[in-house]
Write a protein that holds these residues in place. Sequence first.
Motif, PDB file in Angstrom:
ATOM      1  N   PRO A 106      34.799 -22.535 -47.924  1.00 16.08           N
ATOM      2  CA  PRO A 106      35.088 -21.105 -47.765  1.00 16.08           C
ATOM      3  C   PRO A 106      34.971 -20.642 -46.313  1.00 16.08           C
ATOM      4  N   ALA A 107      34.028 -21.235 -45.575  1.00 17.91           N
ATOM      5  CA  ALA A 107      33.873 -20.818 -44.173  1.00 17.91           C
ATOM      6  C   ALA A 107      35.130 -21.151 -43.393  1.00 17.91           C
ATOM      7  N   ASP A 108      35.680 -22.339 -43.658  1.00 15.55           N
ATOM      8  CA  ASP A 108      36.927 -22.715 -42.986  1.00 15.55           C
ATOM      9  C   ASP A 108      38.051 -21.764 -43.374  1.00 15.55           C
ATOM     10  N   ARG A 109      38.084 -21.402 -44.668  1.00 15.66           N
ATOM     11  CA  ARG A 109      39.125 -20.478 -45.136  1.00 15.66           C
ATOM     12  C   ARG A 109      39.052 -19.159 -44.362  1.00 15.66           C
ATOM     13  N   ILE A 110      37.840 -18.651 -44.235  1.00 17.27           N
ATOM     14  CA  ILE A 110      37.670 -17.341 -43.568  1.00 17.27           C
ATOM     15  C   ILE A 110      38.112 -17.439 -42.108  1.00 17.27           C
ATOM     16  N   LEU A 111      37.639 -18.482 -41.428  1.00 20.93           N
ATOM     17  CA  LEU A 111      37.944 -18.591 -40.001  1.00 20.93           C
ATOM     18  C   LEU A 111      39.430 -18.886 -39.764  1.00 20.93           C
ATOM     19  N   ASP A 112      39.992 -19.687 -40.632  1.00 17.80           N
ATOM     20  CA  ASP A 112      41.431 -19.962 -40.491  1.00 17.80           C
ATOM     21  C   ASP A 112      42.249 -18.698 -40.760  1.00 17.80           C
ATOM     22  N   ALA A 113      41.825 -17.958 -41.766  1.00 23.46           N
ATOM     23  CA  ALA A 113      42.527 -16.708 -42.090  1.00 23.46           C
ATOM     24  C   ALA A 113      42.420 -15.723 -40.933  1.00 23.46           C
ATOM     25  N   GLN A 114      41.261 -15.694 -40.343  1.00 19.90           N
ATOM     26  CA  GLN A 114      41.054 -14.783 -39.201  1.00 19.90           C
ATOM     27  C   GLN A 114      41.985 -15.157 -38.058  1.00 19.90           C
ATOM     28  N   PRO A 125      30.640 -10.877 -47.045  1.00 19.48           N
ATOM     29  CA  PRO A 125      29.356 -10.739 -47.747  1.00 19.48           C
ATOM     30  C   PRO A 125      28.382 -11.831 -47.332  1.00 19.48           C
ATOM     31  N   ALA A 126      27.120 -11.457 -47.317  1.00 24.67           N
ATOM     32  CA  ALA A 126      26.059 -12.442 -47.090  1.00 24.67           C
ATOM     33  C   ALA A 126      24.959 -12.040 -48.063  1.00 24.67           C
ATOM     34  N   PRO A 127      24.856 -12.757 -49.190  1.00 25.64           N
ATOM     35  CA  PRO A 127      24.002 -12.270 -50.275  1.00 25.64           C
ATOM     36  C   PRO A 127      22.561 -12.018 -49.841  1.00 25.64           C
ATOM     37  N   TYR A 128      22.043 -10.924 -50.321  1.00 25.61           N
ATOM     38  CA  TYR A 128      20.648 -10.600 -50.022  1.00 25.61           C
ATOM     39  C   TYR A 128      19.811 -10.928 -51.247  1.00 25.61           C
ATOM     40  N   LEU A 129      18.956 -11.897 -51.114  1.00 29.78           N
ATOM     41  CA  LEU A 129      18.121 -12.301 -52.237  1.00 29.78           C
ATOM     42  C   LEU A 129      16.672 -12.075 -51.855  1.00 29.78           C
ATOM     43  N   GLU A 130      15.987 -11.364 -52.712  1.00 31.22           N
ATOM     44  CA  GLU A 130      14.647 -10.941 -52.319  1.00 31.22           C
ATOM     45  C   GLU A 130      13.644 -12.077 -52.261  1.00 31.22           C
ATOM     46  N   ASN A 131      13.844 -13.089 -53.097  1.00 30.05           N
ATOM     47  CA  ASN A 131      12.836 -14.142 -53.134  1.00 30.05           C
ATOM     48  C   ASN A 131      13.065 -15.121 -51.988  1.00 30.05           C
ATOM     49  N   LEU A 132      12.741 -14.647 -50.816  1.00 30.40           N
ATOM     50  CA  LEU A 132      13.037 -15.426 -49.615  1.00 30.40           C
ATOM     51  C   LEU A 132      12.189 -16.682 -49.501  1.00 30.40           C
ATOM     52  N   ASP A 133      10.956 -16.619 -50.061  1.00 34.54           N
ATOM     53  CA  ASP A 133      10.070 -17.787 -49.953  1.00 34.54           C
ATOM     54  C   ASP A 133      10.713 -19.017 -50.584  1.00 34.54           C
ATOM     55  N   LYS A 134      11.305 -18.798 -51.732  1.00 36.10           N
ATOM     56  CA  LYS A 134      11.896 -19.932 -52.451  1.00 36.10           C
ATOM     57  C   LYS A 134      13.224 -20.338 -51.827  1.00 36.10           C
ATOM     58  N   LEU A 135      13.991 -19.349 -51.421  1.00 32.73           N
ATOM     59  CA  LEU A 135      15.347 -19.653 -50.971  1.00 32.73           C
ATOM     60  C   LEU A 135      15.417 -20.131 -49.525  1.00 32.73           C
ATOM     61  N   GLY A 136      14.435 -19.703 -48.740  1.00 38.29           N
ATOM     62  CA  GLY A 136      14.386 -20.158 -47.361  1.00 38.29           C
ATOM     63  C   GLY A 136      15.703 -19.948 -46.643  1.00 38.29           C
ATOM     64  N   ARG A 137      16.202 -21.000 -46.019  1.00 37.11           N
ATOM     65  CA  ARG A 137      17.359 -20.891 -45.139  1.00 37.11           C
ATOM     66  C   ARG A 137      18.650 -20.522 -45.866  1.00 37.11           C
ATOM     67  N   ASP A 138      18.667 -20.686 -47.171  1.00 39.71           N
ATOM     68  CA  ASP A 138      19.914 -20.403 -47.888  1.00 39.71           C
ATOM     69  C   ASP A 138      20.087 -18.929 -48.227  1.00 39.71           C
ATOM     70  N   SER A 139      19.157 -18.127 -47.813  1.00 36.65           N
ATOM     71  CA  SER A 139      19.150 -16.775 -48.349  1.00 36.65           C
ATOM     72  C   SER A 139      20.329 -15.925 -47.902  1.00 36.65           C
ATOM     73  N   VAL A 140      21.005 -16.256 -46.819  1.00 38.48           N
ATOM     74  CA  VAL A 140      22.200 -15.468 -46.490  1.00 38.48           C
ATOM     75  C   VAL A 140      23.449 -16.190 -46.976  1.00 38.48           C
ATOM     76  N   GLY A 141      23.250 -17.350 -47.553  1.00 40.25           N
ATOM     77  CA  GLY A 141      24.409 -18.118 -48.008  1.00 40.25           C
ATOM     78  C   GLY A 141      24.891 -19.022 -46.887  1.00 40.25           C
ATOM     79  N   SER A 142      25.225 -20.201 -47.256  1.00 39.57           N
ATOM     80  CA  SER A 142      25.619 -21.161 -46.227  1.00 39.57           C
ATOM     81  C   SER A 142      26.959 -20.785 -45.600  1.00 39.57           C
ATOM     82  N   THR A 143      27.826 -20.140 -46.374  1.00 39.07           N
ATOM     83  CA  THR A 143      29.130 -19.749 -45.826  1.00 39.07           C
ATOM     84  C   THR A 143      28.933 -18.774 -44.664  1.00 39.07           C
ATOM     85  N   ALA A 144      28.112 -17.757 -44.900  1.00 40.77           N
ATOM     86  CA  ALA A 144      27.873 -16.760 -43.852  1.00 40.77           C
ATOM     87  C   ALA A 144      27.313 -17.424 -42.607  1.00 40.77           C
TER      88      ALA A 144
END
Lengths: 312, 465
Positions: A106-114, A125-144
Amino acid sequence: MSNTPLDDDLHEAMSRFKAAAQAQPIELPKIEPPAKVLVAFDQSNQDDAVAVAAREVCTRFGATAVLALASPGLDIETRRKHLEAMQAKLAGVSCEISPPQDDEDPADRILDAQQAAGAKFLVLPAPYLENLDKLGRDSVGSTAERVLARATTPILFVREPREGMAGCFGKPLTKLHVRQPEAADALAVGFALCGTAAQFRVLFVVDAAAMTEAAALLGHEVDPAKLTDQALLDDAQAAAGSLVAAAQHWASDHKAALKVDFKIGSDPDVTAREANDGGHLLVLPCPADRNSSAYSRALTVLRLSSVPVLMV
Amino acid sequence: MLLSSESSAFDPAWLPMAVLGVIMLITYLFIAFEKLHKSVCAIVGAIAAVVAAMAFGLFKTHGYHEVHEIIGHDLNILGVIIGTSILVDTVGGSGLFHFIGIRVVKMTGGEPRKLFLFVCILTFLFVSLLTLAPGSLLMASLVLVICRTLGYHPKPYLIAVAIVANSAALTTFSSGIATLMIGTAAEIPYFQFFIGSTPLAFATGAVAFLLLVKLYGKKLLEDASKAGDPVALKQKVAGFDEWAMVKDRRVFRRSAGVLGATVVGFATAQALHVGLDFVAMAGGMAALLFCAGDPEQAIKKVKWPVILFFVGLFVIIGAVKATGLLAVTADALVSLGGGSGTVLVLIIGGFVMLTSGFVDNIPVAATMIPVLDPIAKANPGMAAALFWVLISAANLGGNSTPIGSVSSVIALHALEADRGEKVGWGEYMKAGGLILAVQAVFVLGYVLLMMNLGWFPDLPKYVKG
């Protein structure tokens, strides 16, 4: 100094004069409003929020929204339905549909489209998930994260869907660091996007722990007496003079309301808390060097923020 | 009448006078020589004075409650200090004073003599508006930053701040704490200051400037020539950006409004039948409400040690007054003057100038007020001259020594903190002593001339009887 109350008072008064005496003229770059804004979405529960943010951005810039569906593996019909649904949400805004991309990522799709659309501004979008302790680095989504790492234009990340999100654009909070070359760009883009009617707030955060750590790494001994909160704030104020002056000159020229704040604490925590509590649009300078500590800090702030974050 | 009696009923009457007089003297010596924190000195002295006064039965009417009456009588002074402190801290937070300071410095282009003149003018302005301590602090910090940036030596400029500030404290009713205390006690109408002390403020300030230029002019130019190319310095000064200190323009503008309204309030307080403490408190609260003030921070910044110092001082003087010692001193002064108003003015002026150089001018003023009060009551025609000479001498007396006034303490401390350089008594007195001597001629000459020509307006409190 900082030995007696008189020393503290002198230090405080001097820091202000130093800000004026040391200020270097900073020319804010002139921002041309982008003609096209790429609006990426992914059929998630954030699509509505993305639509609200995209409408604000396109209306304020007078730009065309280029819609790109980032989710891979959809058949043409489903894809068309989602794009039309988004277009309906953006009624009144000039829209284009991005041609389908073949990329799996999806990241490639977005950048290519741009790139294909020649869009100079991204909303995604960059999902906001409150349980940051568990999600760690993935909390904004890898695509973002991957888009951020490779993009060369400002990106508006839409975080938690929230009521009255459009109101965030009327009260942008720009977090600056005195020695960040991208600071002037962040100020200028924030001003250009939010306009003269907005209530601008500029925030500097003094991270005492980070400063002590950096000094120790450089082998400098730090005098604890000089690390009082007031002394740190005073020094930060003295160092921030050039940026404060540039922002105030813009505000003066455009008759806009602008307030500058200095806070002390852990930089990402304080910045995100101020932005979340105030319901601001958070504007962050994002260094080109993706290996720098400033980039990591910006990413951490993005992870902690529930409000829309504009990375410049 | 504040106390039950101005003369003690204790027999022999000299004993309470001697005991309370010694307590006051010891307290003043401790304050002068900084043997203890001055607030502690004053409060310990007050406790000793109250114990002695109770033992001698001096508080006859209300007993211990007379202590509260003594403090209550001077609550207005404390109200002004607290209110203006909150106002200055909050308005100062907007960057207004710093903005004015940098704007004015930019007008000098960094040229040393012009800079020196503008430092003196700004000191005068800030002290007149903000009182001695905050005005001097602001100017000392401005001088340090400007001199460091331009490569000038700050000493001449800081000594100018220390000395010119004392003249500025004479400008209006509210320009200095000693001025305020005397003005309040003598109930001097605000606008009479423009006849009684404002001309002296300008004249003695000009004297100070001219003599300082004479003393340091050469050094200013030498320092400037060492500092580098004047054109480069001019460019550096032109590059100063006063907006770098302003956090919020709206707060900045409101702060200017609140400060202006408070200054107008001070000028019209008597016409409105309110005290200056009311105006100061209203100004302080308006600043907190409309100028984004942080109440916790602003209230913390009030100089509470100064408040304690005042409370202690008022109690000591109230107790001493109850012995009748101050009335006896007043009689002695009148006898010393041999019935001549001119001699009396000269004695008071000389004595107050001398003592104010060694002891804080606040205790000197606080002690002299109850001494002069009965003299003024007995000689209403002389009342104005007595209080104008007291105001001038108490403020200018601090010029003679490096510990004589708050402004010199702040300026010299700033020099030491920034450059590690101490100004010795000899060096300071060479400038300050000379300037005070010339200022004394101006002050005494002016007061005597005005008194003998009958040009001082009468003080209503004493005309009423």
